[in-house]
Scaffold this motif. Structure first.
Motif, PDB file in Angstrom:
ATOM      1  N   ASP A  77       2.839 -10.135   4.770  1.00  0.00           N
ATOM      2  CA  ASP A  77       2.113  -9.843   6.018  1.00  0.00           C
ATOM      3  C   ASP A  77       3.018  -9.083   6.988  1.00  0.00           C
ATOM      4  O   ASP A  77       3.212  -9.471   8.131  1.00  0.00           O
ATOM      5  N   GLU A  78       3.558  -8.010   6.465  1.00  0.00           N
ATOM      6  CA  GLU A  78       4.526  -7.253   7.257  1.00  0.00           C
ATOM      7  C   GLU A  78       4.431  -5.764   6.923  1.00  0.00           C
ATOM      8  O   GLU A  78       4.161  -5.402   5.770  1.00  0.00           O
ATOM      9  N   ALA A  79       4.620  -4.945   7.957  1.00  0.00           N
ATOM     10  CA  ALA A  79       4.617  -3.492   7.739  1.00  0.00           C
ATOM     11  C   ALA A  79       6.052  -2.983   7.868  1.00  0.00           C
ATOM     12  O   ALA A  79       6.834  -3.496   8.682  1.00  0.00           O
ATOM     13  N   GLU A 131       1.008  -7.096   1.816  1.00  0.00           N
ATOM     14  CA  GLU A 131       0.150  -8.243   2.116  1.00  0.00           C
ATOM     15  C   GLU A 131       0.871  -9.581   1.924  1.00  0.00           C
ATOM     16  O   GLU A 131       0.791 -10.458   2.783  1.00  0.00           O
ATOM     17  N   ASP A 172       0.830  -1.217   0.000  1.00  0.00           N
ATOM     18  CA  ASP A 172       0.000   0.000   0.000  1.00  0.00           C
ATOM     19  C   ASP A 172       0.863   1.265   0.000  1.00  0.00           C
ATOM     20  O   ASP A 172       0.557   2.233   0.690  1.00  0.00           O
ATOM     21  N   GLU A 190       4.159   4.273   7.379  1.00  0.00           N
ATOM     22  CA  GLU A 190       4.276   2.821   7.432  1.00  0.00           C
ATOM     23  C   GLU A 190       3.668   2.245   6.160  1.00  0.00           C
ATOM     24  O   GLU A 190       2.635   2.726   5.698  1.00  0.00           O
ATOM     25  N   VAL A 191       4.326   1.243   5.599  1.00  0.00           N
ATOM     26  CA  VAL A 191       3.806   0.623   4.382  1.00  0.00           C
ATOM     27  C   VAL A 191       3.591  -0.859   4.675  1.00  0.00           C
ATOM     28  O   VAL A 191       4.495  -1.534   5.176  1.00  0.00           O
ATOM     29  N   TYR A 192       2.391  -1.332   4.354  1.00  0.00           N
ATOM     30  CA  TYR A 192       2.058  -2.740   4.612  1.00  0.00           C
ATOM     31  C   TYR A 192       2.124  -3.528   3.307  1.00  0.00           C
ATOM     32  O   TYR A 192       1.647  -3.059   2.274  1.00  0.00           O
TER      33      TYR A 192
END
Ligand SMILES: C[S@@+](CC[C@H](N)C(=O)[O-])C[C@H]1O[C@@H](n2cnc3c(N)ncnc32)[C@H](O)[C@@H]1O
Length: 324
Positions: free
Chosen positions: A270-272, A267, A233, A263-265
């Motif tokens: 499954d980590e920011a 998918e 994202d 912060e960038v997530y």
């Protein structure tokens, strides 16, 4: 005409995700430049090659158009395999291919590229423009492809590594790469390798910071690709493209710099990943060379320099090396 597609060890989505995890967890952060080249990145790179500021493609095109016969004579074989590493759309290579065919040389063209999309474009255009060409496209990473090279045939190999792609390695990586390349070659095999030469720092920097913002979009496409393929994202407007050129090291480097703390997530992982304000992601190096750098590199890896082919301004050189 015989065309096949060899798909060995394609870079998987999982590998992409793992490399993104590694790069964004590192200090300072980085992302490998080879992931620039998806379909969008390939199209952007084709636009970059046409930009007034990006002198590299035009210079090398002039080298090949002006010196194709001198190159054919210096290579001196009439039956061989022509292998190209990171072939791209083949715009410049076609000058050589056409000339070699006109001279009725007996060769097979083996373009290697990590981008399936660009290989398809290349294959289609060659089928239309040079229907008599024999070719085998190989979708693979340089290093992986190199390990298979010796299995292709017993004929001498002429390896093309153009566009100053060698400059997309750090000096340490380039040494490692050249070591592997040299080890995969037999005595008498040739390497035609393009080097962008050191020149005015203003001219070099402009090539990576065009007024039309295409290089900026190319750089940001890396984040877009992570969003698209790995469910990231990244807010693209929260990162800025920042190129630099260090004339002492001859290194042009591109960065993406975070405009704010964020912060960038992702998918798929499954980590920011946390970014501080003004934190950078290093995305690409485009190393520039002196003639002495080139000579030293050839000698260090067991090659004889058979010819140096320049454009009129001597901005770019294609150097023909023969494995001793
Ligand atoms: C800068 S473009 C240059 C293309 C062409 N050689 C030229 O001079 O116009 C680099 C090309 O190498 C490919 N490439 C980049 N890294 C690669 C890698 N590690 N393995 C295989 N191909 C790679 C890209 O997909 C792209 O088509």
């Amino acid at each position: 005409m015989k065309n096949e597609t060899l798909e060995e060890n394609k870079v998987s989505l999982q590998q992409f995700a793992e490399e993104v995890r590694k790069g964004l967890s590192a200090h300072p952060k980085y992302l490998p430049s080879r992931y620039f080249y998806d379909a969008v990145g390939d199209a952007l790179f084709q636009q970059i090659m046409n930009m007034p500021e990006y002198y590299l493609t035009r210079s090398e095109f002039h080298v090949l158009s002006g010196q194709k016969e001198a190159i054919a004579r210096a290579w001196a074989h009439s039956s061989f395999d022509l292998i190209e590493l990171g072939a791209g759309d083949g715009y410049k290579t076609k000058v050589l291919l056409r000339h070699f065919l006109d001279k009725q040389m007996d060769f097979r063209y083996l373009p290697i590229d990590i981008s399936a999309n660009v290989l398809q474009i290349l294959e289609q255009s060659l089928q239309e423009e040079l229907p008599e060409l024999r070719m085998l496209t190989i979708e693979d990473e340089y290093f992986q492809a190199l390990s298979h090279l010796s299995n292709y045939s017993e004929r001498p190999k002429l390896i093309l590594f153009m566009g100053s792609n060698i400059g997309n390695f750090t000096p340490e990586e380039a040494t490692d790469f050249m070591g592997q390349l040299s080890a995969s070659m037999r005595q008498g095999d040739g390497l035609l390798i393009g080097f962008d030469l050191k020149k005015s720092p203003h001219q070099i920097l402009a090539a990576y910071n065009d007024a039309g913002g295409i290089t900026r979009n190319f750089n940001l496409n890396l984040l877009k690709r992570i969003n698209r393929e790995l469910g990231g994202d990244f807010a693209l407007d929260q990162f800025e493209h920042f190129p630099i050129y260090d004339p002492e090291l001859g290194a042009a480097k591109s960065y993406l710099v975070s405009k704010q703390e964020q912060e960038v997530y992702i998918e798929a992982l499954d980590e920011a990943f946390a970014f501080e304000r003004a934190e950078s992601i290093y995305t690409e190096i485009s190393q520039k060379f002196s003639l002495q750098d080139i000579k030293t590199m050839a000698e260090r890896h067991g090659f004889e320099v058979k010819g140096q082919f320049f454009d009129e301004q001597r901005w770019f050189v294609d150097s023909l090396w023969i494995k001793k």
